[in-house]
Motif scaffolding. Structure first.
Motif, PDB file in Angstrom:
ATOM      1  N   TRP A  94     -43.183 -28.015  97.659  1.00 62.39           N
ATOM      2  CA  TRP A  94     -43.965 -27.495  98.790  1.00 62.39           C
ATOM      3  C   TRP A  94     -44.337 -26.038  98.554  1.00 62.39           C
ATOM      4  O   TRP A  94     -45.469 -25.622  98.846  1.00 62.39           O
ATOM      5  N   GLN A 151     -47.168 -25.852  96.090  1.00 63.62           N
ATOM      6  CA  GLN A 151     -48.429 -26.239  96.705  1.00 63.62           C
ATOM      7  C   GLN A 151     -48.964 -25.141  97.613  1.00 63.62           C
ATOM      8  O   GLN A 151     -50.180 -24.927  97.700  1.00 63.62           O
ATOM      9  N   THR A 152     -48.072 -24.437  98.282  1.00 63.54           N
ATOM     10  CA  THR A 152     -48.497 -23.314  99.115  1.00 63.54           C
ATOM     11  C   THR A 152     -49.119 -22.216  98.260  1.00 63.54           C
ATOM     12  O   THR A 152     -50.124 -21.605  98.641  1.00 63.54           O
ATOM     13  N   LEU A 201     -51.432 -26.474 100.352  1.00 61.66           N
ATOM     14  CA  LEU A 201     -50.598 -26.587 101.550  1.00 61.66           C
ATOM     15  C   LEU A 201     -50.567 -25.224 102.214  1.00 61.66           C
ATOM     16  O   LEU A 201     -50.178 -24.230 101.605  1.00 61.66           O
ATOM     17  N   LEU A 228     -46.477 -25.691 106.118  1.00 56.00           N
ATOM     18  CA  LEU A 228     -45.126 -25.573 105.562  1.00 56.00           C
ATOM     19  C   LEU A 228     -44.125 -25.228 106.651  1.00 56.00           C
ATOM     20  O   LEU A 228     -43.016 -25.772 106.698  1.00 56.00           O
ATOM     21  N   ARG A 234     -43.421 -28.321 108.647  1.00 50.60           N
ATOM     22  CA  ARG A 234     -42.513 -29.251 107.983  1.00 50.60           C
ATOM     23  C   ARG A 234     -41.062 -28.797 108.107  1.00 50.60           C
ATOM     24  O   ARG A 234     -40.157 -29.629 108.292  1.00 50.60           O
TER      25      ARG A 234
END
Length: 932
Positions: free
Chosen positions: A745, A748-749, A754, A759, A762
């Motif tokens: 994650w 991806q950020t 993302l 984030l 989540r």
């Protein structure tokens, strides 16, 4: 020495035959052994070339050797020692005994690679027969010293290097006992039963604890004052007995016999080449080998033994320091036995008046009182043949030495004084108790005069109670009192060129580098620039020598940095052996360091991190751009061939450091590091999907891969790499483990696939799911490791941890709190400063502010204030749209309005129409433009 007539030992044979018949109910195996022993003794005594049997580090052997050399004055001395060590013996005069002659090979050929390095040592002490023979031969004109034992190469051809297995009586390992390292010990006179049951029998009936004590009591003391013939025959008898009662290990027997064939072959070759009369020679060997039964035995033996050629291995030879403890550990002797032997040697010299041989100029010994005789006197014309001395010696009852009360009292007082210094609560009563107990123990062991071993047992019994208050126990204090552990030293002139060069280059420090112990060196490089060269030597020694030889206290050496002051703790005298062994590898420490760096980089199992370490060391210590580029190219090759990510964290750390160094100190990057970044980018992109799901790969390793990809991305893209490869690698990654999921994650950020809001959502979802809460610490661990590739997530990690502590109740929070702490400590210790700085920025600095503090992530978002709608008049809105026609066109297209601008006269009604239809849009647009 004349040959004894036939029948000299006939009476002894008859007595032994009668004894065998009585004990074994008739002649048989026992009779054969006993009669064979006498045959071995007679065969050795009748040999024209005189055989002198010895036991290693035996004062009785050394005394008998000194006496016999002065009496016989042989012209040739054959010594059982590796023949390739002969050139080093002349350097013994430049050393302080004990030292060891060493043969060393770091690069081997013809042997298994896992045997390297090969090392053979032969320790020499003053209280040894071999030293007496060496000193006599080297300082007496016209005398030849010939070493006849197998070479160091043959030692390993015939034997497998033994594991580090100390004998049953060996002392515990310490710094002094490790002076010989893992070397194979070669020493003449290895005289100890190879039959375990026989040794156990002798120890039990002799009422002693170990073999060294048995030898001291039953051989050393009786032979200390015996004549030459008695000494020879008794030593030959013991050697033959141990040889015939040895277990039937055919390999061991074959090696022993091959050594005897080797030595006799070499002696016959020398006699034939020089024409020397055997009567003018002396053969010094261990008693075990003196009673030999091989066909090659003697001057008239057969010449059927073929000596094999040595392997291509290149051997280096030198002298290394030794010590009594090192000798005891090397050969499995009891602690303190060599020191006791040295004390006994001094007592024997004083008692008998025998003048020993010492090398002229020998360090640590007294100078000779007069010049050595130049002429070698001949033996008397009529020398009486040796008679049978064994019969009388074996039938003679043991001599009971009278009690020397003065000596024992001195020992008792001295040990109490030493015990007090060592922290024991010893008193005069303890001295009296030690005195009486020593006599009691000696009486229980059938001797009147207590030996040093009896005294040691008594001191331990009376002084050492429950615990040892200091560094040394009482047994060790007794060993020190009896003579201590003497540690030898190799003199400057006997050092190899590399060691002398090190001493010369460190001379500006003004220290006694030969001295044992730790010395402090202070280097003011700014005030004395010439000390910078000393600093270079010290850093290389720190890299090459064992830990503790050169230890920096103040100062550091990093890429691109130079210290102005340094402080060092040096112990080169203590680690003299390691420094000498460096001299076997090259003539300068720069050469040795370069060889080792190449060897480490080109090793079959070298990793990329290890090769990069070699690159860094080449820059730091050698300042060699050529070597650094060569090793860097090798790192590129190793990286391309790796299929795991085990070394990713170390690779990332070292590449970052090297890049920073080259960017600040070089106009352009070296070609190898550009290729390394380009290859590494593609390499880690390929391995990334597998690493996310591989159970053998850790979260830290995966994070290091991402750190390499993200931090080197700009340089890699400029060199022609494609970012799409990284995006595809992340898209193909599907981890199941929580920490790796959090790491994905974060990646991806960083790439923008993302958002931070998603984030955060989540993380909120994880905390709201009761089934996921127990695994939440592992998610946090993944976020912490994500700070390596994405340090900008520090605020979000602090927020995630804070939300967990704020929302979860104690019954849920406390059980997984230890897991969180241990995971952060184990895998994220180096990333903790990032979190601490971020937490210090977010949380209040004072306790009083905590009650009213609101976390930034919970504070309401500030929205720019808007003016009331009625404040916007139609003419003002029309003017605004007219002033920004492009904005109005884009807004109209977004709302789906067709048509274009009318004439200026018609603009007002048209704008008014648009504003009237969409008042909210006009208001928001005005607020946006006003805020801009």
């Amino acid at each position: 020495m004349s040959t004894p007539p036939e029948g000299t030992f006939t009476a002894l044979r008859g007595q032994l035959q009668d004894a065998a018949t009585a004990f074994a109910d008739g002649p048989g195996a026992l009779e054969g052994i006993l009669r064979g022993i006498v045959d071995d003794v007679e065969r050795a005594v009748r040999e024209p070339l005189e055989i002198f049997p010895v036991c290693h580090h035996s004062p009785a052997s050394a005394l008998a050797m000194a006496r016999r050399l002065r009496e016989k004055q042989p012209k040739v001395v054959y010594l059982e020692l590796c023949e390739d060590m002969a050139p080093l013996l002349t350097e013994l005069r430049n050393c302080r005994l004990p030292v060891a002659v060493q043969a060393f090979a770091s690069e081997i050929e013809g042997f298994p690679a896992d045997w390297a390095p090969l090392s053979v040592v032969a320790p020499v002490t003053e209280a040894s027969a071999e030293y007496q023979a060496i000193a006599y031969a080297l300082d007496t004109p016209g005398v030849d010293l010939v070493l006849v034992d197998r070479s160091s190469d043959h030692v390993f051809q015939w034997e497998t290097p033994p594991a580090a297995d100390a004998g049953p009586d060996a002392p515990p390992a310490d710094e002094e006992s490790a002076l010989h390292g893992d070397a194979v010990g070669v020493e003449i006179g290895d005289l100890r039963p190879r039959f375990a049951e026989l040794e156990e029998h002798l120890l039990r009936h002799g009422r002693v604890r170990h073999w060294s004590e048995w030898w001291h009591q039953y051989v050393e003391l009786p032979l200390g004052g015996s004549d030459h013939d008695t000494y020879r025959q008794v030593m030959l008898l013991i050697g033959s007995l141990f040889r015939r009662l040895a277990p039937g290990d055919q390999r061991r027997v074959l090696i022993d016999e091959d050594r005897e064939r080797y030595m006799w072959t070499r002696m016959r070759e020398h006699l034939a080449a020089t024409g020397t009369d055997p009567a003018d020679c002396l053969y010094v060997c261990g008693a075990f080998h003196a009673a030999s039964r091989v066909a090659e035995f003697g001057v008239g033996g057969s010449d059927t033994f073929a000596i094999t050629a040595p392997t291509p291995t290149k051997w280096r030879h030198g002298l290394i320091p030794s010590s009594h403890a090192a000798i005891e550990a090397q050969f499995g002797l009891a602690a303190g036995s060599v020191s006791i032997a040295a004390t006994e040697w001094a007592k024997n010299l004083k008692r008998t008046g025998v003048r020993p041989y010492r090398l002229e100029g020998q360090a640590g010994t007294k100078k000779s009182s007069g010049p050595r005789k130049a002429a070698v006197p001949a033996l008397p014309a009529a020398t009486p043949p040796p008679a049978d001395r064994l019969t009388g010696f074996l039938q003679r009852p043991p001599v009971l030495d009278p009690l020397d009360e003065a000596e024992l009292l001195g020992w008792s007082v001295e040990i109490v004084r030493a015990a007090r210094r060592g922290g024991y609560l010893a008193s005069t009563a303890d001295a009296i108790a030690v005195f009486e107990t020593s006599i009691l123990l000696a009486g229980m062991r059938d001797r009147v005069r207590p030996t040093p071993y009896d005294f040691q047992d008594a001191a331990v019994t009376c002084i050492e109670k429950e615990a040892v208050p200091g560094r040394r126990d009482v047994a060790r204090l007794v060993e020190i009192m009896m003579g201590g552990d003497r540690i030898g030293q190799v003199g400057y002139d006997a050092l190899p060129p590399l060691a002398r060069d090190v001493h010369d280059r460190l001379a500006p420090l003004g220290l006694k580098l030969q001295q044992r112990g730790v010395q402090r060196a202070l280097l003011d490089i700014a005030g004395r620039p010439e000390l910078e060269r000393c600093s270079d030597v010290l850093w290389m020694l720190r890299r090459l020598l064992p830990q503790g030889a050169a230890r920096p206290i103040m100062g550091d050496r990093r890429l691109g940095e130079r210290a102005i002051q340094e402080s060092w703790d040096l112990a080169l005298g203590t680690h003299q052996r390691a420094l000498i062994e460096l001299g076997y590898e090259g003539v300068s420490i720069e050469q040795v360091l370069e060889q080792r760096l190449r060897r480490a980089a080109y090793a079959p199992r070298a990793t990329t991190a290890q090769v990069l370490e070699a690159v860094e060391d080449a820059i730091l210590h050698l300042r060699s751009r050529r070597l650094a580029d060569e090793l860097g190219t090798r790192a590129l090759e190793v990286l391309a061939g790796e299929r795991t990510v085990d070394g990713a964290p170390e690779v990332l750390r070292r590449v970052r450091r090297l890049l920073a160094y080259y960017r600040t100190g070089e106009p352009v990057l070296p070609p190898w590091i550009e290729s390394f970044v380009k290859t590494g980018y593609a390499h880690y992109c390929t391995l990334l999907p597998t690493a996310f799901t591989d159970e053998d790969a850790t979260v830290r390793q995966v994070a290091a891969m991402l750190g390499f990809l993200f931090s080197m991305e700009g340089l890699a893209l400029s060199l022609g790499c494609d970012r799409t490869q990284l995006e595809l690698a992340l898209a193909q990654s599907h981890p199941q483990e929580p920490s790796r999921t959090a790491l994905l994650w974060a990646a991806q950020t960083h790439l923008g696939t993302l958002s931070r809001a998603d984030l955060r959502a989540r993380c909120e979802e994880l905390l709201g799911n009761p089934l996921v809460v127990p695994a939440y610490p592992r998610y946090l661990s993944g976020f912490v490791h994500a700070l390596e590739p994405v340090p900008g997530l520090a605020d979000l990690v602090v927020e995630a941890v804070s939300n967990a502590f704020a929302r979860l109740p104690d019954p849920v929070l406390l059980p997984w709190l230890p897991t969180l702490i241990t995971s952060l400590r184990a895998g994220g210790a180096e990333l903790a400063p990032l979190l601490i700085r971020e937490a210090g920025r977010v949380f209040p600095a004072r306790l009083a502010e905590l009650d009213s503090w609101v976390p930034p992530w919970r504070a309401p978002q500030e929205i720019p204030a808007l003016r009331p709608r009625q404040a916007i008049g139609a003419p003002q809105g029309i003017a605004l749209l007219t002033a920004h026609p492009v904005t109005c066109d884009a807004l109209a297209e977004l709302l789906g309005c067709d048509g274009g601008w009318a004439s200026p006269e018609a603009a007002a009604p048209r704008g008014a129409e648009l504003l009237a239809g969409h008042p909210e849009t006009a208001t928001a647009l005005e607020a946006l433009l006003t805020a801009g």
